[in-house]
Design a protein around this motif. Structure first.
Motif, short mmCIF file in Angstrom:
data_model
loop_
_atom_site.label_atom_id
_atom_site.label_comp_id
_atom_site.label_asym_id
_atom_site.label_seq_id
_atom_site.Cartn_x
_atom_site.Cartn_y
_atom_site.Cartn_z
N PHE A 50 16.37 -10.41 4.44
CA PHE A 50 14.81 -11.04 5.28
C PHE A 50 14.26 -9.62 5.86
O PHE A 50 13.05 -9.46 6.19
CB PHE A 50 14.77 -12.58 5.37
N ARG A 51 15.01 -10.14 7.57
CA ARG A 51 15.03 -9.36 8.63
C ARG A 51 14.67 -7.60 7.93
O ARG A 51 13.60 -7.33 9.12
CB ARG A 51 16.03 -8.90 9.53
N LYS A 52 14.99 -6.72 7.84
CA LYS A 52 15.33 -5.94 6.99
C LYS A 52 14.05 -5.78 6.20
O LYS A 52 13.68 -4.49 6.16
CB LYS A 52 16.68 -5.57 6.75
N LEU A 53 13.50 -6.57 5.66
CA LEU A 53 12.41 -6.59 4.75
C LEU A 53 11.18 -6.68 5.29
O LEU A 53 10.44 -6.06 5.32
CB LEU A 53 12.39 -6.90 3.36
N SER A 54 11.33 -7.51 6.76
CA SER A 54 10.31 -7.57 7.53
C SER A 54 9.53 -6.21 8.39
O SER A 54 8.51 -5.70 8.13
CB SER A 54 10.56 -8.57 8.49
N ALA A 55 11.06 -5.79 8.47
CA ALA A 55 10.98 -4.00 9.22
C ALA A 55 10.27 -3.50 8.50
O ALA A 55 9.25 -2.45 8.17
CB ALA A 55 12.07 -3.77 9.75
N LEU A 56 11.02 -3.12 7.21
CA LEU A 56 10.05 -2.24 5.76
C LEU A 56 9.02 -2.74 5.99
O LEU A 56 8.17 -1.89 5.83
CB LEU A 56 11.05 -2.21 4.82
N ALA A 57 8.05 -3.83 5.53
CA ALA A 57 6.57 -4.12 5.51
C ALA A 57 5.96 -3.35 6.94
O ALA A 57 4.82 -3.64 6.26
CB ALA A 57 7.00 -5.51 5.40
N GLU A 58 6.59 -3.77 7.55
CA GLU A 58 5.56 -3.24 9.09
C GLU A 58 5.21 -1.92 8.76
O GLU A 58 4.38 -1.39 9.41
CB GLU A 58 6.52 -3.20 9.93
N PHE A 59 7.02 -0.82 8.01
CA PHE A 59 6.57 0.23 8.09
C PHE A 59 5.53 0.78 7.54
O PHE A 59 4.42 1.31 7.33
CB PHE A 59 7.35 1.34 8.51
N LEU A 60 5.91 0.48 5.84
CA LEU A 60 4.50 0.35 4.72
C LEU A 60 3.14 0.07 5.61
O LEU A 60 2.66 0.78 5.11
CB LEU A 60 5.44 0.27 3.85
N ALA A 61 2.83 -1.12 5.74
CA ALA A 61 1.68 -1.42 6.63
C ALA A 61 1.04 -0.51 7.51
O ALA A 61 -0.30 -0.06 7.05
CB ALA A 61 1.74 -2.99 7.19
N VAL A 62 2.15 0.16 8.21
CA VAL A 62 1.09 1.61 9.28
C VAL A 62 1.11 2.13 8.29
O VAL A 62 0.00 3.38 9.10
CB VAL A 62 2.55 1.60 10.11
N LEU A 63 1.94 2.92 7.74
CA LEU A 63 1.69 4.18 7.43
C LEU A 63 0.24 3.68 6.24
O LEU A 63 -0.44 4.42 6.36
CB LEU A 63 3.20 4.13 5.78
N HIS A 64 0.25 2.54 5.16
CA HIS A 64 -1.00 2.87 4.91
C HIS A 64 -2.29 2.48 5.09
O HIS A 64 -3.62 3.39 4.98
CB HIS A 64 -0.75 0.91 3.76
N ASN A 65 -2.47 1.25 6.25
CA ASN A 65 -3.27 1.29 6.95
C ASN A 65 -3.94 2.27 7.98
O ASN A 65 -4.95 2.88 8.18
CB ASN A 65 -2.80 -0.19 8.03
N ARG A 66 -3.12 3.53 8.75
CA ARG A 66 -3.38 4.24 9.52
C ARG A 66 -4.15 5.59 8.35
O ARG A 66 -4.55 6.63 8.66
CB ARG A 66 -2.16 5.32 10.04
N THR A 67 -2.79 5.92 7.04
CA THR A 67 -4.42 6.37 6.47
C THR A 67 -5.12 6.72 5.65
O THR A 67 -5.43 7.10 4.20
CB THR A 67 -2.73 7.20 5.92
N ALA A 68 -5.32 5.20 4.95
CA ALA A 68 -6.72 4.33 4.43
C ALA A 68 -7.76 5.41 4.76
O ALA A 68 -8.22 6.01 5.57
CB ALA A 68 -7.13 3.25 4.51
N GLY A 69 -8.06 5.37 3.15
CA GLY A 69 -9.57 6.72 3.27
C GLY A 69 -10.38 6.22 2.61
O GLY A 69 -10.50 4.63 2.85
N ASP A 70 -11.28 6.36 2.41
CA ASP A 70 -13.07 6.29 2.41
C ASP A 70 -12.71 6.36 0.84
O ASP A 70 -13.99 5.34 0.17
CB ASP A 70 -14.26 6.70 2.72
N TRP A 71 -12.13 6.66 -0.07
CA TRP A 71 -12.42 6.86 -1.19
C TRP A 71 -11.35 5.57 -2.32
O TRP A 71 -10.31 5.55 -1.80
CB TRP A 71 -12.43 8.04 -2.31
N THR A 72 -11.93 4.44 -3.06
CA THR A 72 -11.41 4.48 -3.86
C THR A 72 -10.30 4.59 -4.79
O THR A 72 -10.25 5.42 -5.42
CB THR A 72 -11.99 2.94 -4.62
#
Length: 337
Positions: free
Chosen positions: A142-164
């Motif tokens: 559970f703890r390691k999945l929390s950490a991985l979820a944070e990494f993926l959220a940061v990767l995705h949110n920081r690179t979100a584009g304007d196109w769908t």
């Protein structure tokens, strides 16, 4: 990950000079290395570990040998693509704090298109999953999945584009998986038609097209992550990084979790607490957590389902387990919002 010792790298091998004079200085080694031990990873014949004889450093070399056919649509060797992807993520500043993205140390097209990256000594995520199943170390997973979820959220949110999102890409990928199962694994054409019908139903759903594209890891399987102390996450094998729906990554990891638990326990619901936890933790990095969770879980069944199809096409999967995977894939693909 198992390693097979192959011996010493011959001093007259051009790679020896490349490691000595181009790679070693980047790792803070100011003396000339005396030589290198060579190990081969068991998961790929073209990936090797090079260990300096004095123990100063270890690096991974990934090759794309001459004559190797590139996958359809590729215009350059995957090792070159991965070098550029890693360089880009480092420039974005994602390699900091508890996130460690493997460092691209060099790409040399004259040495069988070798990519050299640093080596991580963490624990593979797959081992953490197996320990949760076999040794009841569930809280640690559970703890390691929390950490991985944070990494993926940061990767995705920081690179979100304007196109769908362009759903035509995962739609086509689904079709290739279905045809591979028919041609290589003997799946009946009637069953393939059932999967094609389900695919069409998903294509008609607006939710599959409306989110913004982000950069995804592209192969978010447990074999491509290691973990360290606390929330440290180590990330590598980014040759398939692409602009896509964020749920491509989430569904890939969710499908892998389902597979790990199904294979070990025979229970198709055993992974659900971990999948739900992972997705809920991921959604905690959005302004409205519940709204994000609703949006993501509408699309998860599709990407989880095609992950199970992807696993089912492997040659090592026996007939009985392949049937289980295909039935689970259908159950998910039928869960159309």
């Amino acid at each position: 990950m198992h390693l097979h010792y192959l011996g010493h790298l011959p001093p007259d091998d051009p790679l020896d000079g490349y490691l000595r004079f181009d790679i070693a200085p980047q790792l803070g080694v100011h003396r000339t290395p005396s030589g290198f031990r060579v190990f081969q990873f068991d998961f790929c014949r073209d990936v090797y570990l090079y260990e300096e004889l004095g123990g100063a450093f270890r690096v991974v070399g990934k090759f794309f040998p001459p004559g190797r056919r590139m996958a359809p649509g590729l215009v350059r060797p995957p090792t070159e693509t991965e070098f550029q992807n890693l360089t880009y993520l480092h420039r974005l500043g994602l390699n900091n704090g508890s996130f460690r993205i493997t460092r691209p140390l060099g790409y040399n097209p004259w040495l069988h298109c070798v990519l050299v990256v640093d080596h991580f000594d963490g624990q593979p995520l797959g081992e953490v999953i197996h320990q949760a199943i076999r040794q009841d170390r569930r809280n640690r997973l559970f703890r390691k999945l929390s950490a991985l979820a944070e990494f993926l959220a940061v990767l995705h949110n920081r690179t979100a584009g304007d196109w769908t999102v362009d759903f035509s890409h995962p739609y086509d990928y689904n079709g290739r998986l279905i045809e591979s199962l028919v041609e290589k694994r003997g799946m009946a054409r009637s069953e393939a038609e059932e999967f094609y019908h389900l695919r069409e139903n998903w294509r008609a759903r607006t939710c599959m097209w409306e989110d913004r594209r982000v950069l995804v890891h592209g192969d978010a399987t447990p074999s491509n992550f290691k973990v360290g102390p606390g929330r440290e996450v180590m990330v590598f094998d980014l040759e398939r990084m692409a602009w896509a729906d964020r749920v491509f990554d989430l569904g890939r990891l969710a499908g892998e979790l389902k597979h790990f638990f199904l294979q070990e326990t025979g229970d198709p619901w055993a992974a659900e607490p971990f999948i739900g936890h992972f997705l809920w933790e991921y959604c905690g990095y959005f302004p409205d957590r519940r709204d994000a969770f609703r949006s993501i879980t509408r699309r998860i069944p599709y990407y989880l389902g095609i992950t199970l199809l992807r696993i089912a096409r492997n040659a090592w999967v026996d007939w009985n387990y392949r049937r289980r995977l295909l039935e689970e894939a259908k159950q998910n693909l039928r869960a159309i919002p």
